[in-house]
Scaffold this motif. Sequence first.
Motif, PDB file in Angstrom:
ATOM      1  N   LEU A 241      44.271  37.099  40.688  1.00  0.00           N
ATOM      2  CA  LEU A 241      43.050  36.682  40.004  1.00  0.00           C
ATOM      3  C   LEU A 241      42.136  35.898  40.943  1.00  0.00           C
ATOM      4  O   LEU A 241      40.913  36.082  40.949  1.00  0.00           O
ATOM      5  CB  LEU A 241      43.399  35.842  38.772  1.00  0.00           C
ATOM      6  CG  LEU A 241      43.930  36.609  37.564  1.00  0.00           C
ATOM      7  CD1 LEU A 241      44.507  35.650  36.528  1.00  0.00           C
ATOM      8  CD2 LEU A 241      42.840  37.458  36.928  1.00  0.00           C
ATOM      9  N   SER A 244      40.517  38.169  43.373  1.00  0.00           N
ATOM     10  CA  SER A 244      39.499  39.017  42.743  1.00  0.00           C
ATOM     11  C   SER A 244      38.188  38.269  42.509  1.00  0.00           C
ATOM     12  O   SER A 244      37.215  38.862  42.055  1.00  0.00           O
ATOM     13  CB  SER A 244      40.017  39.568  41.410  1.00  0.00           C
ATOM     14  OG  SER A 244      40.100  38.547  40.426  1.00  0.00           O
ATOM     15  N   LYS A 246      38.046  35.067  40.809  1.00  0.00           N
ATOM     16  CA  LYS A 246      38.106  34.075  39.741  1.00  0.00           C
ATOM     17  C   LYS A 246      38.200  32.673  40.325  1.00  0.00           C
ATOM     18  O   LYS A 246      38.895  32.441  41.319  1.00  0.00           O
ATOM     19  CB  LYS A 246      39.320  34.314  38.838  1.00  0.00           C
ATOM     20  CG  LYS A 246      39.263  35.597  38.041  1.00  0.00           C
ATOM     21  CD  LYS A 246      38.210  35.544  36.953  1.00  0.00           C
ATOM     22  CE  LYS A 246      38.202  36.836  36.140  1.00  0.00           C
ATOM     23  NZ  LYS A 246      37.097  36.860  35.163  1.00  0.00           N
ATOM     24  N   ASP A 250      38.928  29.032  35.912  1.00  0.00           N
ATOM     25  CA  ASP A 250      38.866  30.175  35.006  1.00  0.00           C
ATOM     26  C   ASP A 250      40.229  30.843  34.807  1.00  0.00           C
ATOM     27  O   ASP A 250      40.349  31.772  33.999  1.00  0.00           O
ATOM     28  CB  ASP A 250      37.882  31.222  35.539  1.00  0.00           C
ATOM     29  CG  ASP A 250      36.456  30.692  35.609  1.00  0.00           C
ATOM     30  OD1 ASP A 250      36.124  29.821  34.779  1.00  0.00           O
ATOM     31  OD2 ASP A 250      35.704  31.139  36.499  1.00  0.00           O
ATOM     32  N   ALA A 254      41.649  33.577  31.889  1.00  0.00           N
ATOM     33  CA  ALA A 254      41.954  34.930  32.345  1.00  0.00           C
ATOM     34  C   ALA A 254      43.389  35.322  32.041  1.00  0.00           C
ATOM     35  O   ALA A 254      43.664  36.476  31.675  1.00  0.00           O
ATOM     36  CB  ALA A 254      41.680  35.038  33.844  1.00  0.00           C
ATOM     37  N   ASP A 257      43.918  36.836  28.659  1.00  0.00           N
ATOM     38  CA  ASP A 257      43.140  38.035  28.332  1.00  0.00           C
ATOM     39  C   ASP A 257      43.701  39.229  29.092  1.00  0.00           C
ATOM     40  O   ASP A 257      43.467  39.365  30.304  1.00  0.00           O
ATOM     41  CB  ASP A 257      41.679  37.808  28.704  1.00  0.00           C
ATOM     42  CG  ASP A 257      40.791  38.981  28.337  1.00  0.00           C
ATOM     43  OD1 ASP A 257      41.312  39.977  27.774  1.00  0.00           O
ATOM     44  OD2 ASP A 257      39.575  38.913  28.621  1.00  0.00           O
ATOM     45  N   ASN A 259      42.745  42.168  29.248  1.00  0.00           N
ATOM     46  CA  ASN A 259      41.696  43.010  29.833  1.00  0.00           C
ATOM     47  C   ASN A 259      41.295  42.538  31.226  1.00  0.00           C
ATOM     48  O   ASN A 259      40.794  43.320  32.033  1.00  0.00           O
ATOM     49  CB  ASN A 259      40.468  43.034  28.921  1.00  0.00           C
ATOM     50  CG  ASN A 259      40.745  43.715  27.603  1.00  0.00           C
ATOM     51  OD1 ASN A 259      41.428  44.727  27.549  1.00  0.00           O
ATOM     52  ND2 ASN A 259      40.234  43.151  26.515  1.00  0.00           N
ATOM     53  N   GLN A 260      41.516  41.253  31.518  1.00  0.00           N
ATOM     54  CA  GLN A 260      41.212  40.724  32.843  1.00  0.00           C
ATOM     55  C   GLN A 260      42.386  40.847  33.802  1.00  0.00           C
ATOM     56  O   GLN A 260      42.240  40.583  35.005  1.00  0.00           O
ATOM     57  CB  GLN A 260      40.789  39.248  32.746  1.00  0.00           C
ATOM     58  CG  GLN A 260      39.527  39.006  31.947  1.00  0.00           C
ATOM     59  CD  GLN A 260      39.019  37.585  32.082  1.00  0.00           C
ATOM     60  OE1 GLN A 260      38.906  37.059  33.185  1.00  0.00           O
ATOM     61  NE2 GLN A 260      38.698  36.954  30.953  1.00  0.00           N
TER      62      GLN A 260
END
Length: 278
Positions: A241, A244, A246, A250, A254, A257, A259-260
Amino acid sequence: MAFNGPINEGFPTPDEADRSTVSHVQKGFKISARKLPISKSGPIDEMSKKLDIPVPEMIFGDNMVSIEHVATGWRLEFNAFDALDKVDKTDKNMLKVAYSQEWSSSREKTHEGIKEVVKPFDWSYSTDYRGTITKGKEFQLQKNNEEPIPLELLKRPDPILFFEEVVLYESELDDNGISLFSCKLRVMPDRMLLLCRLFMRLDKVLVRIRDTRIYVDFNTGKVIRDYTEKEDGFDKVKKSLLFSGKLPNDLTVALRDPNQIAHLLPEVTRTLESLTLP
């Protein structure tokens, strides 16, 4: 959420179930969803005894989604009982973490209707459930995965005629993460997609996503079932994360979720199946 009446009463009645079910018919296929309140203690105890394991704290035992081919009666359903029945009821796949024994003991006290000592089981409620065919022919395994779900067609801006999202069960794993099984479907004029997802995050240990996608082409009667398992260590997911883009602040959001997270997890296994309805 209302808790009127005795907490152990049967629920729902057939009439209540019918009134709570919404359906859409599209080119010979009937797509249905039912969303009802969390199950009460009586049905929960009965389900636990049938399953022979304690059920998650939040169990929606009357919820379901289904796809039916009207002409032949072929029907595929997703429900909480069948999903939990696929949870490993041995200690073979139990996650070995420091607090697992304490968690099992707490569950034993939660379900007073179960008199015997809680048997070992996969208390993360991970399931490889891919749906229940209640009538009609079974899926056939695709050789060499020659016909995947046509993602390009699903990316088209077609109007969405019917959309539902249904939760079947959820557990916070004694405040150490989450195990959530839910279904989401969308129906377009010529096709539909149903996604049933297990999202399991055990803090400081593991993140796991198991997806079952059902794609239906209404014009050809082709039904494709795509099942994937993805997982990675908790710390590796946090690093992914960050890489990527983030920000550290955050990460907490994340990690809650799927989806993240889904695109960051390595694939463990994938199975493609299909059938064609006349």
